[in-house]
Design an enzyme around this catalytic site. Structure first.
Site, PDB file in Angstrom:
ATOM      1  CG  ASP A 276      -0.841 -43.832 -15.879  1.00  0.00           C
ATOM      2  OD1 ASP A 276      -0.345 -43.086 -15.017  1.00  0.00           O
ATOM      3  OD2 ASP A 276      -0.241 -44.831 -16.324  1.00  0.00           O
TER       4      ASP A 276
ATOM      5  CG  HIS B 210      -2.719 -43.866 -11.559  1.00  0.00           C
ATOM      6  ND1 HIS B 210      -1.735 -44.721 -11.981  1.00  0.00           N
ATOM      7  CD2 HIS B 210      -3.845 -44.625 -11.472  1.00  0.00           C
ATOM      8  CE1 HIS B 210      -2.238 -45.940 -12.149  1.00  0.00           C
ATOM      9  NE2 HIS B 210      -3.529 -45.894 -11.843  1.00  0.00           N
TER      10      HIS B 210
END
Length: 511
Positions: free
Chosen positions: A319, A342
């Site tokens: 993430d 991310h």
């Protein structure tokens, strides 16, 4: 009479000799005994008084007289122990090794109680060091190293490995944190050791309704198959189904002057390192390591924290490498290697019509490698508050899908309601963003009712690399600001100046 005189003289001479001998013996004994030891004691007392003064000044004593020494001086016959080597010259009385409190460190025996006991002892001593020694693997369940009555400046020296239990029973119905430090002043976690969440048993149990990154909607493979492929929930053959609530591996809450340096955090059940309600945070030279497809495994997460410096670290996760949430101000992120992951994100903010306030954020000297996003701001419809004073500079993008993103329509579930209220974004600056992208170089999707203002761009050089995704031109919606230099590709969609009409936030919506 003469004989008497001779005898008298002889007697007096003998008496004088004995007196002289007696005095010499006493002086000699004094030099070797009582007076020498007294001198040694005086030195010891003086040394401890100096330490006492130092502690007194740190604790801000309010009494008018001199502060008393914190520790009583040792008795004359007790030698003062030399400082222990290898732990910043910490006196041995301030060192608390978990193996001395019953920790086995074989990777199988539950050492949670031993860690609790070592902490309870270290907590009582200022400038103490709790040692997790190298060459051991300690199995530790959920634990809180708690204040607020602990002494200041405790060091958690992590040189060994701490692993999490993988049986569902150890976690009950679900626990938010695995290793937690709360309400402490001057807490330091450092060393060359490892915190291993062994999260794969949790990732396999991820339910289909776990939140997904909404930017997936922008990434369309050439074969037109969707990327939304959450892991198939599987029960671990060894442990049974894990709780739906996944813990953060290492969390600090309500603490002042927090330092984390040198350690590795890997395979977290969910977020790796989190700071909630902290003031004065330093993260330096740490490693975060989890697979790129491990769900919701943020690297470093900040919320309601201020005056934070995150630098010189390597972060690979599933993430956001760094996630900056509401209530954060004066955050400086520098010299970070991010990927997979991310990217570095502010948000998401304003979920469930909440107010979010973020300001004075700097992200610079960062390398993004094969990440989904580069630098991103994400907010939900219906929120309030503001994000302002953000600087992204000198960011190297290497095969990043979406290098520059503002998404004010963020939604990590299947369907979200359209709402007019929004978190206000202003003074957002991009400089020296260079490298390659694989989907879209710029995506600025701002609120209709609260357009983005004062968005500036300078030295943006992003080149396309055709991989397995459809590629798109820069996109802007309700985005206003200025281009200070030509960009590659041209970002012609950014509107120059300020919006002609802009909804004014109510007082209670402002930060």
């Amino acid at each position: 009479m003469g004989r008497l005189n001779v005898r008298s003289v002889t007697f007096m001479f003998i008496v004088a000799f004995f007196i002289w001998s007696s005095l010499n013996v006493e002086v000699c004994n004094a030099r070797r005994g009582k007076h020498w030891r007294q001198h040694g004691t005086t030195s010891s007392v003086s040394l401890y008084k100096k330490k006492g003064k130092s502690h007194g000044s740190n604790n801000h004593h309010k009494s008018g007289g001199k502060p008393k020494p914190k520790y009583a001086s040792p008795p004359p016959s007790t030698p003062i122990s030399p400082p222990s080597k290898g732990y910043d010259n910490v006196p041995s009385t301030n060192i608390f090794d978990v193996t001395n409190f019953g920790a086995v460190g074989d990777g199988k025996t539950d050492d949670t109680k031993a860690f609790q006991a070592a902490w309870a002892a270290a907590c009582k001593v200022e400038d103490s060091t709790m040692i997790v020694p190298s060459k051991y693997i300690f199995l530790v369940g959920p634990i809180s190293f708690s204040g607020p009555y602990c002494q200041h400046n405790i060091v958690f020296q992590l040189d060994g490995t701490i692993i999490a239990p993988t049986d569902a029973k150890s976690w009950g119905s679900g626990i938010m944190q695995w290793l937690e430090f709360t309400k402490l002043v001057g807490i330091t976690v450092k060393g060359s050791g490892v915190i291993d969440g062994r999260g794969s048993v949790w990732w396999l149990d991820t339910p289909y309704d776990d939140p997904l990154d909404d930017e997936l909607k922008l990434i369309i493979p050439l074969n037109k198959t969707l990327l939304r492929h959450p892991p198939t929930p599987l029960n671990s053959s060894l442990s049974g189904k894990m709780p739906s609530i996944k813990p953060t591996a290492l969390r600090f809450y309500g603490s002042f002057n927090v330092t984390v340096t040198g350690i590795t955090i890997q395979n977290s059940q969910q977020c790796h390192l989190k700071f909630d309600n902290c003031i004065g945070v330093l993260v330096n030279n740490i490693t975060v390591s989890s697979p790129g497809d491990s769900p919701n495994t943020d690297g470093i997460h900040l919320q309601n924290s201020k005056d934070a410096l995150i630098r010189s670290s390597n972060i690979a996760c599933g993430d956001d490498c760094v996630s900056i949430q509401t209530g954060c101000t004066n955050v400086y992120v520098r010299n970070i290697n991010c990927g997979p992951g991310h990217g570095i994100s502010i948000g998401s903010l304003g979920k469930d019509n909440t107010k979010a306030c973020v300001s004075n954020i700097t992200v610079k000297d960062v390398i993004m490698q094969n990440t989904m996003n580069g630098v991103r701001i994400k907010t939900w419809q219906g929120g309030s508050g503001s994000v302002q004073g953000v600087f992204f500079s000198n960011i190297q993008m290497n095969e990043v899908q979406l290098p520059i993103v503002i998404d004010q329509f963020y939604c990590d579930k299947s369907r979200c309601k359209n709402q007019t209220a929004a978190v206000a974004l202003s003074d957002i600056n991009y400089a020296g963003i260079k490298g390659t992208y694989t989907v879209k170089p710029v995506h600025l999707a701002c609120s209709d009712s609260m357009p983005c203002q004062d968005v500036t761009m300078m030295n943006i050089q992003l080149k396309p690399i055709q991989e397995r995704y459809h590629m798109y031109d820069p996109f802007c919606w309700q985005s206003f600001g200025e281009l200070y230099t030509p960009t590659q590709p041209p970002i012609e969609c950014l509107q120059v100046g300020k919006p002609t009409s802009n909804k004014i936030q109510a007082d209670h919506d402002q930060c």
